[in-house]
Design a protein around this motif. Structure first.
Motif, PDB file in Angstrom:
ATOM      1  N   SER A 207      37.553  45.867  32.458  1.00  0.00           N
ATOM      2  CA  SER A 207      38.972  45.985  33.450  1.00  0.00           C
ATOM      3  C   SER A 207      39.022  45.983  35.191  1.00  0.00           C
ATOM      4  CB  SER A 207      40.115  46.580  33.171  1.00  0.00           C
ATOM      5  OG  SER A 207      40.161  47.259  32.323  1.00  0.00           O
ATOM      6  N   LEU A 208      38.906  44.757  35.627  1.00  0.00           N
ATOM      7  CA  LEU A 208      38.526  43.911  36.992  1.00  0.00           C
ATOM      8  C   LEU A 208      40.161  44.582  37.403  1.00  0.00           C
ATOM      9  CD1 LEU A 208      35.884  41.735  36.558  1.00  0.00           C
ATOM     10  CD2 LEU A 208      35.719  44.244  36.771  1.00  0.00           C
ATOM     11  N   SER A 209      39.801  44.484  38.648  1.00  0.00           N
ATOM     12  CA  SER A 209      41.251  44.332  39.811  1.00  0.00           C
ATOM     13  C   SER A 209      40.531  43.451  41.392  1.00  0.00           C
ATOM     14  CB  SER A 209      42.128  45.652  40.406  1.00  0.00           C
ATOM     15  OG  SER A 209      42.725  45.023  41.413  1.00  0.00           O
ATOM     16  N   VAL A 210      40.737  42.421  41.621  1.00  0.00           N
ATOM     17  CA  VAL A 210      40.592  41.111  42.450  1.00  0.00           C
ATOM     18  C   VAL A 210      40.662  41.062  43.708  1.00  0.00           C
ATOM     19  CG1 VAL A 210      38.138  41.603  40.795  1.00  0.00           C
ATOM     20  CG2 VAL A 210      39.819  39.498  40.771  1.00  0.00           C
ATOM     21  N   GLU A 211      40.704  40.460  44.114  1.00  0.00           N
ATOM     22  CA  GLU A 211      40.633  39.501  45.157  1.00  0.00           C
ATOM     23  C   GLU A 211      40.309  37.464  43.942  1.00  0.00           C
ATOM     24  OE1 GLU A 211      42.166  39.999  48.886  1.00  0.00           O
ATOM     25  OE2 GLU A 211      42.657  41.934  48.199  1.00  0.00           O
ATOM     26  N   LEU A 212      40.883  37.099  43.981  1.00  0.00           N
ATOM     27  CA  LEU A 212      40.121  35.442  43.750  1.00  0.00           C
ATOM     28  C   LEU A 212      40.542  34.470  44.785  1.00  0.00           C
ATOM     29  CD1 LEU A 212      41.328  35.419  40.152  1.00  0.00           C
ATOM     30  CD2 LEU A 212      38.782  36.297  41.083  1.00  0.00           C
ATOM     31  N   GLU A 213      39.207  33.960  45.651  1.00  0.00           N
ATOM     32  CA  GLU A 213      39.191  32.709  46.021  1.00  0.00           C
ATOM     33  C   GLU A 213      40.520  31.620  46.352  1.00  0.00           C
ATOM     34  OE1 GLU A 213      35.686  31.126  48.096  1.00  0.00           O
ATOM     35  OE2 GLU A 213      36.559  29.511  46.915  1.00  0.00           O
ATOM     36  N   ASP A 214      39.913  31.064  44.641  1.00  0.00           N
ATOM     37  CA  ASP A 214      41.277  30.290  44.245  1.00  0.00           C
ATOM     38  C   ASP A 214      41.568  30.871  42.695  1.00  0.00           C
ATOM     39  OD1 ASP A 214      42.457  29.009  43.533  1.00  0.00           O
ATOM     40  OD2 ASP A 214      41.336  26.465  42.818  1.00  0.00           O
ATOM     41  N   PRO A 215      42.715  31.985  42.946  1.00  0.00           N
ATOM     42  CA  PRO A 215      43.518  31.902  41.427  1.00  0.00           C
ATOM     43  C   PRO A 215      43.618  30.847  39.730  1.00  0.00           C
ATOM     44  CG  PRO A 215      43.930  33.236  43.081  1.00  0.00           C
ATOM     45  CD  PRO A 215      43.804  31.830  43.834  1.00  0.00           C
ATOM     46  N   THR A 216      44.094  29.417  40.668  1.00  0.00           N
ATOM     47  CA  THR A 216      44.215  28.828  39.948  1.00  0.00           C
ATOM     48  C   THR A 216      42.948  28.293  38.523  1.00  0.00           C
ATOM     49  OG1 THR A 216      43.815  26.875  41.449  1.00  0.00           O
ATOM     50  CG2 THR A 216      46.218  27.696  41.560  1.00  0.00           C
ATOM     51  N   VAL A 217      41.721  28.633  39.792  1.00  0.00           N
ATOM     52  CA  VAL A 217      40.353  28.258  38.463  1.00  0.00           C
ATOM     53  C   VAL A 217      40.351  28.273  37.454  1.00  0.00           C
ATOM     54  CG1 VAL A 217      38.067  28.587  38.578  1.00  0.00           C
ATOM     55  CG2 VAL A 217      39.698  27.956  40.832  1.00  0.00           C
ATOM     56  N   LEU A 218      41.476  30.277  36.858  1.00  0.00           N
ATOM     57  CA  LEU A 218      41.699  29.929  36.024  1.00  0.00           C
ATOM     58  C   LEU A 218      42.976  30.257  35.152  1.00  0.00           C
ATOM     59  CD1 LEU A 218      39.809  34.392  36.609  1.00  0.00           C
ATOM     60  CD2 LEU A 218      38.821  32.095  35.511  1.00  0.00           C
TER      61      LEU A 218
END
Ligand code: FAD
Length: 403
Positions: A207-218
Motif C-alpha cells: 500500500s503506497l501513498s505517493v505523489e505522481l508526476e502525471d496521475p493520468t498515466v495510471l
C-alpha cells in the motif's frame, strides 16, 4: 490487583471484547503495545475498513452504531469521498462489492433468497476509518470500567492453574483469564504454544501513498496485470500485489524502489515524485488450530490471518469478540462452567476457516497465469448473473453467516 480478564491488544477486537466484558461487570485490563492510538496506517486512506452485516447488527445491539456511523466515510450527505479512498466506492455505478477485484452489482442481488434473515434497519455495508472505530470502542470500554494501558506490550506469559501472569512494559500483571487480541504476530499466541497452521504467501501486497508526476498515466480502479494487480485510487493511493512469494514483505521501500515496483506491476511508465507512506501485507493464511489453551484464549488476527482481499478480517475478529465476551463473563461470574468456552472454538473456528478459504480462492483468481486469467473471466461472467451476484453478496456481506 488481580483482574478477571487481561486482554493483550487494544485493536478493534480487544476493545470490543473489553466492552462486552465490562458491560457484564468483569474487571478488565487491556495492555497495548503502542504508546498512542494514533497511527497513519489507521487513518484514511490506509485505514479504510468495510463493516459487514453481522458487525453492523452487533454494534446496533450494543447502542454503538450511531457513534460509529457518525464517522462513516462515505455518507451520501458528506458529498464526494475523501481523496484516495477506494476507487470502487467513489464510482457512480452501485456496486455490491467484489471478489478478487471482480465486481458485482447491487441491483443484481436478490435479498429475497435469505428467508432466515430478520428485517434489519442497519444495512449490510458501511465504510469507516479504523482509527475512528477504535476511538468509539475505547471510549465505551473505559466508560464500562475497563483500564487501558498503552505503551505496555506483552513480553511474556506464565500460565498457572488459577491465574495467568503477564509481563508487559516492564511490569507484572495478573488475571484469571488472558485473551490474546494482539494481532497477526501475536506474542500471546507464541508464548503460550498455540499452533498456527496454514499456507505461505504467494504475493506481497504494497500500500503506497505517493505523489505522481502525471496521475493520468495510471487507470483508476483495480487491474490485473501481467505481473500481479494494481489498484489505483487517485490522486495518490496505490495498492499493488506482487507475486513474489511474499519476499517483499516488511522490506523498506524508498522512492526509487517504489517507482520501480509500480512500473513493473502496472506496466506503465509512472513517475513518483514523493513517497509519503508505504506498508506491506501478504496473503499468508493461517489459523490457530485451537482458540483456547487453559486460561488463555485468542481472538481476531491473533487467531487467524489472511489477505485483506474482500475486507473480512476485522468483521471476523469482531464476531469472535461478540461470541466470546458474554461466555467469558458468565464463567468469570461463576454462572457457567468453563466448558462453555469450548463452544467459542466450536462456533467460531469453522467460520474463520471458511473466511480463509474465501481469501485463498481470491488469490487463485488473481494470479497472473493464463489459467487464472481464463478462470477469472468465467467468474466475472457469473458475477453478472443474479444467482452469481446473490451468492457473492451472501458471503461478502456476511448475511449467510449462521452465528
Ligand atoms: C490494507 C488492509 C485493509 C483491510 N481492510 C479490511 C476491511 O475492509 N474489512 C475487514 O473486515 N478487515 C480488513 N482488514 C483486516 C483488519 O484490519 C484486521 O483483521 C483487524 O484490524 C484485526 O483486528 P485485531 O484487533 O484482531 O488486530 P489489530 O488491528 O492488529 O490490533 C492488534 C493490537 O495489538 C497490539 N499489539 C501487538 N502486539 C502486542 C503485544 N505484544 N502486547 C500488547 N499489544 C500488542 C497492536 O499494537 C494493535 O493495537 C484489512 C487489513 C489490511 C492490512
Amino acid at each position: 490487583m488481580r483482574y478477571d480478564v487481561v486482554i493483550a491488544g487494544a485493536g478493534p477486537v480487544g476493545l470490543l471484547l473489553a466492552c462486552e466484558l465490562g458491560q457484564a461487570g468483569s474487571a478488565v485490563l487491556v495492555l497495548e503495545q503502542a504508546a498512542s492510538p494514533d497511527s497513519p496506517l489507521k487513518r484514511l486512506p490506509f485505514g479504510l475498513r468495510g463493516l459487514n452485516a453481522p458487525t453492523l447488527e452487533a454494534l446496533d445491539r450494543r447502542g454503538l452504531l450511531d457513534a460509529v456511523a457518525a464517522g462513516q466515510v462515505l455518507k451520501p450527505e458528506k458529498g464526494p469521498p475523501p481523496p484516495g479512498t477506494a476507487h470502487w466506492l467513489s464510482q457512480g455505478r452501485k456496486l455490491g462489492g467484489h471478489f478478487a477485484g471482480i465486481p458485482f452489482a447491487l441491483d443484481n442481488v436478490d435479498s429475497g433468497r435469505w428467508p432466515w434473515r430478520l428485517r434489519s434497519p442497519v444495512g449490510t455495508q458501511m465504510a469507516v476509518e479504523l482509527q475512528a472505530l477504535e476511538a468509539v470502542l475505547a471510549e465505551r470500554a473505559q466508560a464500562l470500567g475497563a483500564v487501558i494501558l498503552r505503551g505496555a506490550g506483552v513480553q511474556s506469559v506464565r500460565m498457572g492453574a488459577d491465574e495467568v501472569q503477564v509481563e508487559a512494559g516492564g511490569q507484572a500483571f495478573r488475571g484469571r483469564w488472558l485473551v490474546g487480541c494482539d494481532g497477526g504476530r501475536s506474542t500471546v499466541r507464541k508464548q503460550c504454544g498455540f499452533s498456527f497452521a496454514g499456507t505461505d504467501p504467494e504475493f506481497t501486497g504494497h500500500s503506497l501513498s505517493v505523489e505522481l508526476e502525471d496521475p493520468t498515466v495510471l487507470s483508476p480502479g483495480r487491474h490485473t496485470t501481467a505481473q500481479g494487480m494494481c489498484n489505483f485510487n487517485p490522486p495518490g493511493t496505490i495498492a499493488l500485489a506482487d507475486f513474489d512469494g511474499g519476499a517483499g514483505h516488511r522490506q523498506p521501500l524508498d522512492r526509487e524502489s517504489a517507482q520501480a515496483l509500480l512500473r513493473r506491476i502496472s506496466g506503465r511508465e509512472a513517475t513518483i515524485t514523493a513517497l509519503h507512506l508505504a506498508t506491506t501485507w501478504t496473503d499468508g493464511a493461517r489459523q490457530a488450530t485451537a482458540y483456547r489453551r487453559g486460561r488463555v484464549l485468542l481472538a481476531g488476527d491473533a487467531a487467524h490471518v489472511h489477505s485483506p482481499l474482500g475486507g473480512q478480517g476485522l468483521n471476523l475478529g469482531l464476531g469472535d469478540a461478540m461470541n466470546l465476551g458474554w461466555k467469558l463473563a458468565a464463567v468469570v461470574r461463576g454462572e457457567a462452567a468453563d466448558a462453555l468456552l469450548d463452544t467459542y472454538q466450536a462456533e467460531r473456528h469453522p467460520i474463520g476457516a471458511r473466511v480463509l478459504e474465501w481469501s485463498r480462492a481470491q488469490v487463485a483468481l488473481m494470479r497472473p497465469s493464463a489459467g487464472s486469467r481464463a478462470l477469472a473471466a468465467i467468474v466475472a461472467d457469473l458475477a453478472e448473473t443474479r444467482d452469481g451476484a446473490t451468492y457473492l453478496a451472501e458471503r461478502v456481506w456476511g448475511v449467510g453467516q449462521q452465528l
